[in-house]
Every structure is written in C-alpha cells, then in structure tokens.
Design a protein around this motif. Sequence first.
Motif, PDB file in Angstrom:
ATOM      1  N   VAL A 106       0.847  -1.197   0.000  1.00 35.33           N
ATOM      2  CA  VAL A 106       0.000   0.000   0.000  1.00 35.33           C
ATOM      3  C   VAL A 106       0.885   1.251   0.000  1.00 35.33           C
ATOM      4  O   VAL A 106       0.662   2.193  -0.766  1.00 35.33           O
ATOM      5  N   GLY A 133       2.120   2.305  -3.254  1.00 41.40           N
ATOM      6  CA  GLY A 133       1.148   2.773  -4.236  1.00 41.40           C
ATOM      7  C   GLY A 133       0.485   1.665  -5.035  1.00 41.40           C
ATOM      8  O   GLY A 133      -0.048   1.920  -6.109  1.00 41.40           O
ATOM      9  N   VAL A 134       0.506   0.424  -4.538  1.00 39.94           N
ATOM     10  CA  VAL A 134      -0.224  -0.633  -5.230  1.00 39.94           C
ATOM     11  C   VAL A 134      -1.725  -0.337  -5.096  1.00 39.94           C
ATOM     12  O   VAL A 134      -2.225  -0.204  -3.982  1.00 39.94           O
ATOM     13  N   PRO A 135      -2.428  -0.190  -6.214  1.00 39.29           N
ATOM     14  CA  PRO A 135      -3.850   0.208  -6.142  1.00 39.29           C
ATOM     15  C   PRO A 135      -4.783  -0.964  -5.859  1.00 39.29           C
ATOM     16  O   PRO A 135      -5.550  -1.392  -6.705  1.00 39.29           O
ATOM     17  N   PHE A 136      -4.703  -1.468  -4.624  1.00 40.96           N
ATOM     18  CA  PHE A 136      -5.612  -2.548  -4.216  1.00 40.96           C
ATOM     19  C   PHE A 136      -7.058  -2.073  -4.308  1.00 40.96           C
ATOM     20  O   PHE A 136      -7.345  -0.888  -4.139  1.00 40.96           O
ATOM     21  N   ARG A 153     -10.719  -1.194  -3.209  1.00 46.70           N
ATOM     22  CA  ARG A 153     -11.185  -0.497  -1.997  1.00 46.70           C
ATOM     23  C   ARG A 153     -12.691  -0.613  -1.854  1.00 46.70           C
ATOM     24  O   ARG A 153     -13.417  -0.695  -2.839  1.00 46.70           O
ATOM     25  N   GLU A 154     -13.126  -0.544  -0.609  1.00 44.00           N
ATOM     26  CA  GLU A 154     -14.550  -0.414  -0.321  1.00 44.00           C
ATOM     27  C   GLU A 154     -14.944   1.045  -0.551  1.00 44.00           C
ATOM     28  O   GLU A 154     -14.078   1.916  -0.665  1.00 44.00           O
ATOM     29  N   LEU A 201     -11.600   1.870   2.629  1.00 45.21           N
ATOM     30  CA  LEU A 201     -10.814   0.797   3.252  1.00 45.21           C
ATOM     31  C   LEU A 201     -10.523  -0.313   2.242  1.00 45.21           C
ATOM     32  O   LEU A 201     -11.186  -0.423   1.205  1.00 45.21           O
ATOM     33  N   LEU A 202      -9.550  -1.133   2.578  1.00 46.51           N
ATOM     34  CA  LEU A 202      -9.160  -2.216   1.679  1.00 46.51           C
ATOM     35  C   LEU A 202     -10.251  -3.280   1.586  1.00 46.51           C
ATOM     36  O   LEU A 202     -10.850  -3.657   2.596  1.00 46.51           O
ATOM     37  N   ALA A 206      -6.147  -6.531  -6.800  1.00 48.12           N
ATOM     38  CA  ALA A 206      -6.240  -5.353  -7.643  1.00 48.12           C
ATOM     39  C   ALA A 206      -6.867  -5.821  -8.954  1.00 48.12           C
ATOM     40  O   ALA A 206      -6.185  -6.344  -9.826  1.00 48.12           O
ATOM     41  N   ARG A 207      -8.175  -5.701  -9.035  1.00 44.71           N
ATOM     42  CA  ARG A 207      -8.960  -6.293 -10.139  1.00 44.71           C
ATOM     43  C   ARG A 207      -8.476  -7.713 -10.391  1.00 44.71           C
ATOM     44  O   ARG A 207      -8.234  -8.459  -9.458  1.00 44.71           O
ATOM     45  N   GLN A 217      -5.653  -8.298 -11.800  1.00 45.99           N
ATOM     46  CA  GLN A 217      -4.251  -8.083 -12.151  1.00 45.99           C
ATOM     47  C   GLN A 217      -3.391  -7.890 -10.908  1.00 45.99           C
ATOM     48  O   GLN A 217      -2.510  -7.035 -10.883  1.00 45.99           O
ATOM     49  N   GLN A 249       0.216  -5.726 -10.423  1.00 53.31           N
ATOM     50  CA  GLN A 249       0.366  -4.544  -9.585  1.00 53.31           C
ATOM     51  C   GLN A 249       1.409  -4.740  -8.490  1.00 53.31           C
ATOM     52  O   GLN A 249       2.173  -3.831  -8.180  1.00 53.31           O
ATOM     53  N   ILE A 253       7.246   5.395  -5.454  1.00 59.12           N
ATOM     54  CA  ILE A 253       7.050   6.115  -4.199  1.00 59.12           C
ATOM     55  C   ILE A 253       8.169   5.645  -3.283  1.00 59.12           C
ATOM     56  O   ILE A 253       8.359   4.433  -3.112  1.00 59.12           O
ATOM     57  N   ASN A 259      -4.714   0.128   6.185  1.00 57.92           N
ATOM     58  CA  ASN A 259      -5.997   0.803   6.307  1.00 57.92           C
ATOM     59  C   ASN A 259      -5.900   2.176   6.963  1.00 57.92           C
ATOM     60  O   ASN A 259      -6.913   2.843   7.148  1.00 57.92           O
ATOM     61  N   LEU A 315      -6.849   6.052   3.897  1.00 59.89           N
ATOM     62  CA  LEU A 315      -8.135   5.843   3.241  1.00 59.89           C
ATOM     63  C   LEU A 315      -8.035   6.361   1.808  1.00 59.89           C
ATOM     64  O   LEU A 315      -7.560   7.473   1.575  1.00 59.89           O
ATOM     65  N   MET A 351      -5.840   2.671 -10.742  1.00 57.58           N
ATOM     66  CA  MET A 351      -5.721   1.326 -11.331  1.00 57.58           C
ATOM     67  C   MET A 351      -5.877   1.384 -12.850  1.00 57.58           C
ATOM     68  O   MET A 351      -5.171   0.677 -13.570  1.00 57.58           O
ATOM     69  N   HIS A 408      -0.696   7.059 -12.274  1.00 57.18           N
ATOM     70  CA  HIS A 408      -0.977   5.986 -11.322  1.00 57.18           C
ATOM     71  C   HIS A 408      -0.562   6.445  -9.927  1.00 57.18           C
ATOM     72  O   HIS A 408      -1.311   6.315  -8.955  1.00 57.18           O
ATOM     73  N   LEU A 409       0.617   7.021  -9.824  1.00 59.28           N
ATOM     74  CA  LEU A 409       1.129   7.406  -8.501  1.00 59.28           C
ATOM     75  C   LEU A 409       0.658   8.794  -8.076  1.00 59.28           C
ATOM     76  O   LEU A 409       0.385   9.036  -6.893  1.00 59.28           O
ATOM     77  N   LEU A 418      -2.753   8.986  -6.263  1.00 64.24           N
ATOM     78  CA  LEU A 418      -2.922   8.360  -4.949  1.00 64.24           C
ATOM     79  C   LEU A 418      -2.395   9.249  -3.824  1.00 64.24           C
ATOM     80  O   LEU A 418      -1.402   9.962  -4.011  1.00 64.24           O
ATOM     81  N   GLN A 466      -0.665   8.379  -1.339  1.00 70.19           N
ATOM     82  CA  GLN A 466       0.724   8.015  -1.014  1.00 70.19           C
ATOM     83  C   GLN A 466       1.709   8.711  -1.951  1.00 70.19           C
ATOM     84  O   GLN A 466       2.890   8.843  -1.632  1.00 70.19           O
TER      85      GLN A 466
END
Lengths: 638, 254
Positions: free
Chosen positions: A128, A131-134, A136-137, A141-142, A158-159, A161, A165, B130, B141, B144, B154, B184-185, B188, B190
């Motif tokens: 996270v 910057g891995v785009p997991f 999200r709700e 949140l993850l 992450a979809r 993929q 990622q 990053i 978590n 957010l 993504m 992408h970065l 975000l 981060q």
Amino acid sequence: MVMDAHIPEGPIATKWDNHKFDVKLVNPANKRRFTIIVVGSGLGGASAAASLAELGYRVELHTFHDSPRRAHSIAAQGGINAAKNYHNDGDSVYRLFYDTVKGGDYRAREANVYRLAQVSVDIIDQCVAQGVPFAREYGGLLDNRSFGGAQVSRTFYARGQTGQQLLLGAYQALANQIHLGNVELHHRSEMLDLVTKDGKAVGIVARNLMTGAVTSHSAHAVVLATGGYGNVFFLSTNAKASNVTAIWRAYKKGAYMANPCYTQIHPTCIPASDEFQSKLTLMSESLRNDGRIWVPTDAMDTRSPDQIPDEDRDYFLERRYPAFGNLVPRDVASRAAKREVDAGRGVGPLKNGVYLDFADAINRLGRHVIEERYGNLFQMYERITGEDPYVVPMRIYPAVHYTMGGLWVDYDLMSNVPGLYVLGEANFSDHGANRLGASALMQGLADGYFVLPATIGNYLAPQLGEQPVPTDDAVFIEAQQGVEAMTQQLLGVNGTRSVDYFHRELGKIMWDNCGMARSRESLEKAIGEIATLREEFWNDVRVLGEGDTFNQSLEKAGRVADFLEFGELLCRDALHREESCGGHFRVEHQTEDGEALRDDEHFAYVAAWEFTGDHANPGLHKEQLEFEYVHLAQRSYK
Amino acid sequence: MKVTLTVWRQAGPAAQGRFETYELDEVSEDMSFLELFDVLNERLIAKGEEPVAFDHDCREGICGSCSMMIDGRPHGPELGTATCQLHMRKFADGAKITVEPWRAGAFPLVRDLVVDRSAFDRIVESGGYITAPTGSAPDGNLILIPKAVADSAMDAAACIGCGACVAACPNSAANLFTAAKVMHLNLLPQGQPERWERVTNMVDTMEQFFGSCTNHGECEAACPKEISIDFIALMNRDYIKAQFKQRRLASQRG
C-alpha cells in the motif's frame, strides 16, 4: 544424510522474532562492502534486490527479460493472502498458518509457514505504501475476497491483475535503487551456471542474450529467484520462457533439489483447442467465488448448456464437498474435474472441459457486479475462445500451473551450498504438497522483502573484509568454458528436428505419465521414454544460427536440454514417494472414495536429491517434518 | 484457412533489413497470432532457414513482451488486444498480412521483430516510484483511498509497457506510457509528497528519448489496455503546475 533446517528453538509464535535477534548483523557502513547477485526479477527477486539495496548492500541483478517488469509473477490474477482479519470473520496469523499447512497436505515445514503468515500482514502495508492500487470499499478501506481452501475472506486484490500490480510495486522500488546506483541491472542476461569455490557459492556465469557474450560475475552471495519448472510439461500456464535452468545448474553444482514431484494442477484453465496450442491460459481461481462448476448428468446430453435444467446437471463439487463447495483446494477440484471428464461427461467440442457457470451470480448480483469483479478475465476468455461467458458458461479444465518443489533451503532460505539463497517458487519451502490460492504472491514477497534481508547478514557478517573471488580465478574460467562448450555442442548437433518438437514430446510423456494421476507403471515408463528422448535430442536436434548473436532457438535449446534431465528426476521422486499427497497423486494410494491417501509414518519428510553424476542415480537425503501444532489428519473439505 | 505473411527480417542492428513473404495454409482459426509464428518458425527450421525472432512470454496479454506491427497497426486489428491474444478468426481466409517491428528511434532494433525498449525503464527509474523503504509502512488501512481514486489509479496502472503507443505515434512520443506511470502514482494519496518532482523528472527523461506529443490520439487507439488519453492531459496539468511549485520551493530556499 539427514538435513538440518536450522529451525530456531522456542514456541512457534516467537521463533522468527528470536531468530532475528540472534542473527549476526552487518553494520550499515559495512554493508556496501558486500556484493550480492540476484538472479530473476519477479516478486522474489525484485523485492529482494530492492530491499537489500535499501539496506546498503551492492546488488547486481540479472534478468533474462528485456525489462525486470516482465517476469511471470506479472500474470498472477486473483490476489494475495494476508491475515489482517479486516473482515471480522475470525482470521488470524494462526489460522492462515493452519490453513496453509493443512492445504499443503501436511508436507510443509511448520516454522516456515508460521513466519509466512506472520509477515503476510507487513506485505500488505508495504505494498500500500508503494502505491499498489488494491481494490477499496466505498469508505476507502481495503477490500477482500475469499479463495480456495479457506473459510475466511483474506485475499487482497487489484482487479484481476494483482500479480501485475505487486510486481510493478517491487519493480518500482527496484527502479528507485537502480537510479540511486545501488543496483546494477543486467537485462537480457541469462544465468547459465553457478560458480562455487571450496563448496561456497561465489558467483555466476551469464550469457548476454543480445550479443551472445558469456561473462563471469562474482559476489559474496548468490540469490536465485528464478521461478518454477511447470514448463517441463510443455503445456502449462507458465510463460513461454519460464524454465528450470538456473536451479538445475545449481543442482549440478551441489545444491539439493527438494520434492520435485509436487506439481500443482490448477483447476480453472481454458481447455486446449488444437495441436498448435502453445500454452494454456489460467482463469483466476477467484472465479470460483461466484461461478458454479457442473457437467451434464447424462454423458450423452447434447443440449446447449442453457437448455439443460438444474435437475439434469451435476454440480459435482457442491455435491461431494458441501462445506467448501466450489472453493475446495486446487488439487481436490482438479481431480474431481478429471474424474468427470474421464467418465465421459466432459463438455465442449473435444469433451475436455467442465462448465464454470455465472448465470446464478448474474441473476443474483446483476451483470455490472460480475463485470466489475471479473471484467478483464471475461474479456480474456472471450478473446481466446470466441465465446461470451456472460451468456454461455465458461469451459474449464485443469492445467499445470505451479510447482511446489524446488531447491532445498533452510529456515534462512539458504541452500545446502553456503552462500546460495533461493527465493519464491524456485525454492521448496512453504507450500508442502499443494499451494493454496493467493499464497504464491505472499511467499515471493515475504521471502524478498522480509526474510532474506533479515537472514543474509548471518552468512555475510563473518566475511567482512574478504573480497569476492576474482573472475579470472580458475573456477570462473572453468565454468565459463563449460557454458561455451555446451553452446557449441548444441549448435553442432545439426540434426533434423526443432527444439520445440522435443519439448512437446517431453511434455506429452510428463502429462500422460506423471500428471494428475501417477502409478509405478506409468512412472517407470516415463523414465525410460525420457532417457530415449534425451538421447534423440543430443543426436538429432537442429539449432540454427550462431552463438554470438541474438538466437532464440539456442536459448530454448539449453532450457529444453535441462528439462530433459530434470523431468527424469521429477519422475524418480514421484516413483519413490509411495503415497498420495496434495498435487502428487499415486493411483495405488487412495481412499475408497478416491481421495489422496497419505502415509505419514513413512513419508512425512522432505526428499532432497543430490546430483551424483550424469549417469548415476541421484542420492536421497531426508528432512523429517515435525508437526507440533497442526494435527496430522486426513484432509476433509466435506 | 490460408494466409500470406510478409515479415520484416533483419539479422542484427547493423544489418540490412528486408521483407520476406511466406505462404501458410491449414491455419486454424483458433490459433493465436503468435502460434501462427510458431508454425512458421517450425517450417523455416525444417527448411534450414533461421526462424523469425519475436518477443513474447506470458501469452496472456499482461507481460507486455509481444510487439508486432500488423498491417501498420500495433498489435493488429482488434481493439484492446495484445498480439498474443489476437486470434486468426479475426482474419479472412486468404488474408495478406504484413508484420513489422515497432519502429521508433528510442527502440533500437535487436533482430527481426525484436526491439530494445529499455528507454521505458529509464523513465521509470527517474521517478516512477514512491520512496517507501521496506519495513517503514504504516497499516494499510490507515490510508483511506476513495474507491473512485483507487479505480482511476488502477486504470492508469494497468499499462503493460509494451510500447504500442510509441509505435503508433507519428512522432514516436511516449506520452501515453509516461502519463500512465506518472498518474498511477500522482493520483494516490501516497504519491503526493513526490508528486511534483516525479512528473518533472519523468517528463524530462521521456523527452531525452522520445518525440513530442501533438495530440494525434493514435496511442489511445493502439493501446491493448485501452488506457485513456485523459491521463496525458492530467500529466500535462501536473507538469505545468510543477514548474510553479518548484519555483516557489526554490524561492523559499532563497
């Protein structure tokens, strides 16, 4: 010889912390005096190279790809497990540990698996932060989903993929270190030999794939993160270039090969369509969350699937395993599908698949939800088969996907050759006889980000002040000459058949005799046929072109030559293991209802094979497995 | 079905290249485009001719290795599809197909259809990350991220780095690739601390190797992951903003 894994003393929950305190450290200023070679740039290799460089070590990274980002970790779809218990469903480090040991059919080392479960939570945090785009709700949140072999939702994704990622995250951390000058990158550079001196790993010989130049590289330690050997079956979900060469040549230099017969057949792949098929494509296991697997009850049923009413369908996983249903572990699901197809109830033009049906899920959740969860997978399926899985059920069949065996390593991930470390799929350590879904990404990153950086100091610290062996030393010259001689030998055969011909033939032998079901008879047959094929290869292979240019046939030839030797060892291991466990199913050893029957009394050990010469039988060493925490039991997913 | 392939052959970077024509019959429509090349290569080897070199690996459309210019279109006629996922059923029986390597100054040719795309790695090395050394991360978590932001990041991160965008561009610009990596970065939370430096360094590195963007939009049409050209606009916005931000930081330092 009995193998010592150097497992730390103490209760399982404190072993790793105690060990980290006990290992020797190299002080920050001294780290730059050590050079480490990392081979492979997938999740294990890239994360290790980046993390070691961050600590201050000098790292040399070799990848045979044109860019580190192309390693096959990138193709992992479904997700990565972590014991975060974000979903309040009773998950814990202990439960992930328990599920993994059980899922591995009690053939994994408890201490390693516990550590894996412990660091799993740090991996998610690390990714996270990168910057891995997991997924999200809505609250930010993850998000998680569930996977085979588990009754909790602990899979981050992450979809479709996730591997891509996570690999890009590790690759980016690596790129940062390359930019800072801490990692020296050698792209399109293939390791062709391990160099040892006085029994220790001191470097490698590599071939530059663009120019053909063969060069020596020396270091204080060598790390192999070169992936699995699934392509010994020719058709697999592995990338075309994935191979056994790096670990095989290390084996021939003294490293032990452990449990090569543990190969995983993944239940949800697209069935082969014709004889030109060059590889098989996986459809993520996550699809089993919402898809229902079935075949027509009547083998003669020729109706189109939407015309077959529920009462004429056999949802065979839900029927046989009500508790886990479509989410049983991979080995169990694969064998169940094989049973249906063998009984003539297969579907599709070649009757070589079973249905994976989303109609119920689409009715319940709406098409848009399914699209969001699996859109890219559905698209991929449509591209390959020309069928729309939103309308027609997918057809799936098991295919070779992952290999649990690999070079033997101790708790520190060091092989029996001092200074040689092995990470990720290339080692044998954490998955026992069967890997659970979403655990490969977890292991690759655990090894590279957290385990190796903590343990390698133990080996390096006493060497402070020593220089790496110079590359003009006799050991390097000899290894380099060996590599060049093999190149000339391959080019010199000048036979009549292509490398691919031999690879396909080997694959057929392996799949027919050492695939989802193995017997003494089939394995002995395979061993004989492989030896014949190997001889034919060296007398009749045709490798055109030169050694000093970009030559893809030559690259393949070297890899297939190694598969032709390795395949035999795999069969020998399968032959010696007179039990069924996980991905290794011996037809002689099964329960009344056809489940794998282990023999814990005689086979609760790791089989580590030693190379004893080209024409000699390999030597067997055993590491006894102790189960102090997880009770040995017949696995039940009913 | 039957196809006629006209393929670029070039023995090495310094060698003279040429087109060669090959006729193939009994082609199965379930075959992928790369499997067609497997069959061609088997025939060439049988005849004693060197096979056509081409990059490929995963054959699942995700590693980004494959790179064929098919009838003047990167990855061929099917939208949103890499060469390895293109199947012969998309071609008519008797089709005449021309196959070339990516052609761009920043992608020097290695052999036949293989080029060297290392320039992409140089762009990423200049800032496409990053800085988060292993071990220093807070709980996942704690940060957010609104779902829409994660989804958008993504969308950009889906780039497979194949280079089709560069091959499609009349200027051989790499703006779509660079924008996907930057945004992408930069989207975000981060990525905020390094946002302005990142875009400046990556765009400057890009310009050392690649041509300039003149908004043709060919890149978006060629992209096998259908990455939106909107990201180029967002990158340009960040690049311009960065010039002011950096200046302000510079003036604060005196």
